[in-house]
Motif scaffolding. Structure first.
Motif: not given
Length: 412
Positions: A37, A318, A320-321, A328, A346-347, A349-352
């Protein structure tokens, strides 16, 4: 016979017709990956530069009078003290010159004594009008010329004493000595053959490195964008990395920056000063200067193996949910250990995807596993190839073409 032929043809027709059946789509096997994350934090950064050590005071030891070199009195390469005798020249010609000057001084002093006594006798006679005023003027003039001659010969004596002292050549500082440029018995002069050796002061020691114009402009741009913050009053700490990879124990500080760029190299000279009490650093060494103290505020830092490179840009996967991966595009910065700064894309909280990223395709089913359990196919940290490159210099565009690990050249 005809019946057997009919059966054979029927069998072949059935076999061939079975080969044209529509293929059955098999479910895609999920790709085992580990994820991370994204988080932002203020991160200290260090910049490394190729550097070279320099003596803080390099002195040429030269002959100041003409004559024969009698003896070298120091061991070449040793540490010499301030005031230590390094060379002895033949003093006899200078001793003779001093003796002559002292004799001339004695003559002039005797002459001055006579003229003063004569002046003392003339003055009362002038008061009694026993002699003319011209005789008084002559007596005064003779006394003054004798006094001037004494002063001139005193200067000759001082010059002769000074020249004699120059036959004993001493070190003006504490430092490391070089080899002798002239051998015992050589005739040296104060002009063309005056250089005898060098003495290098090694405590403190200077470390010089250069910053290119592109690097300086890049730093300014990142500062203006809020991506980089220098310490107050630019009080950086500087560490020296030696040729064997070890770090010099003393920490230095920048004490000089050239106000102008070099017209030959287009670089900006910076100098750091280091305490060197044990003479570990010697002049002329090639080292690495690691400059620390800057901070990247709210920085995004991801493992290098998570960053891939398409035909035009760097990108990450990235998740997603629904645990589906999507490309990305990111703008990468410099390395930080085994991680890479992400400047844009990237921001928090995003998962990679980290491990296994090179096997992922868009919308591929994923099997999320703990770190290190996904395996890898590269030679870099954590199993993947090391993602690196002149990150800030690369062209930025949409990811296209087959993914591949980013090249492993660092921008330092």
């Amino acid at each position: 016979m005809s019946k057997r032929l009919f059966v054979t043809q029927a069998f072949l027709w059935a076999l061939l017709s079975g080969c044209h059946k529509a293929p059955v789509d098999l479910p895609r096997e999920p790709v085992a990956v580990s994820i991370q994350t994204v988080a932002t934090r203020d991160t200290p950064v260090a910049f490394e530069f190729t550097a070279q050590t320099q003596s803080s005071r390099e002195v040429e030891i030269r002959a100041r009078v003409d004559g024969f070199l009698d003896k070298r009195t120091y061991v070449e390469g040793d540490l010499v003290r301030e005031g230590q005798t390094l060379f002895l020249m033949d003093p006899r010609p200078f001793q003779a010159a001093l003796q002559t000057a002292k004799g001339q001084l004695a003559q002039q002093q005797a002459r001055w004594t006579v003229t003063r006594a004569n002046l003392a006798r003339v003055r009362p006679l002038v008061a009694q009008n026993a002699i003319s005023k011209k005789d008084l003027d002559d007596a005064v003039g003779n006394e003054q010329m004798a006094a001037a001659a004494v002063i001139a010969t005193q200067g000759q004596v001082q010059a002769a004493e000074l020249n004699l002292s120059y036959t004993t050549i001493k070190s003006p500082l504490k430092g490391v000595s070089s080899f002798a440029r002239q051998q015992d018995g050589s005739y040296v002069t104060a002009t063309t053959q005056s250089l005898l050796t060098y003495v290098y002061q090694v405590d403190p020691m200077w470390v010089n490195f250069s910053i290119s114009e592109n690097e300086l402009l890049s730093y300014r741009d990142q500062i203006n964008k809020g991506q980089l913050r220098f310490p107050p009053r630019s009080q950086f700490d500087v560490a020296v990395i030696l040729a064997d990879g070890s770090q010099y124990p003393q920490v230095g500080h920048i004490d000089f920056a050239n106000p102008a760029f070099s017209t030959q190299t287009g670089t900006f000279l910076v100098r750091a000063s280091f305490s060197n009490p044990d003479s570990v650093l010697r002049p002329g060494q090639f080292v690495r200067a690691r400059v620390s103290g800057a901070i990247r505020p709210n920085a995004v830092l991801v493992p290098q193996r998570a960053v891939l490179q398409g035909s035009k840009s760097h990108f990450v996967w990235v998740v997603d949910k629904d645990d589906k991966p999507h490309q990305q595009v990111v703008e990468v910065g410099s390395w930080q250990g085994d991680d890479w700064f992400i400047l844009e894309g990237l921001k928090a909280g995003e998962r990679i995807v980290v491990d296994g990223a090179i096997r992922v395709a868009a919308d591929t089913p994923l099997k999320i596993v703990p770190d290190g359990a996904a395996g890898g196919s590269g030679g870099g940290p954590g199993g993947e190839s090391g993602a690196a490159g002149n990150a800030g210099q690369r062209e930025h565009g949409d990811a296209a073409g087959p993914p591949r690990q980013a090249d492993s050249r660092s921008n330092g």
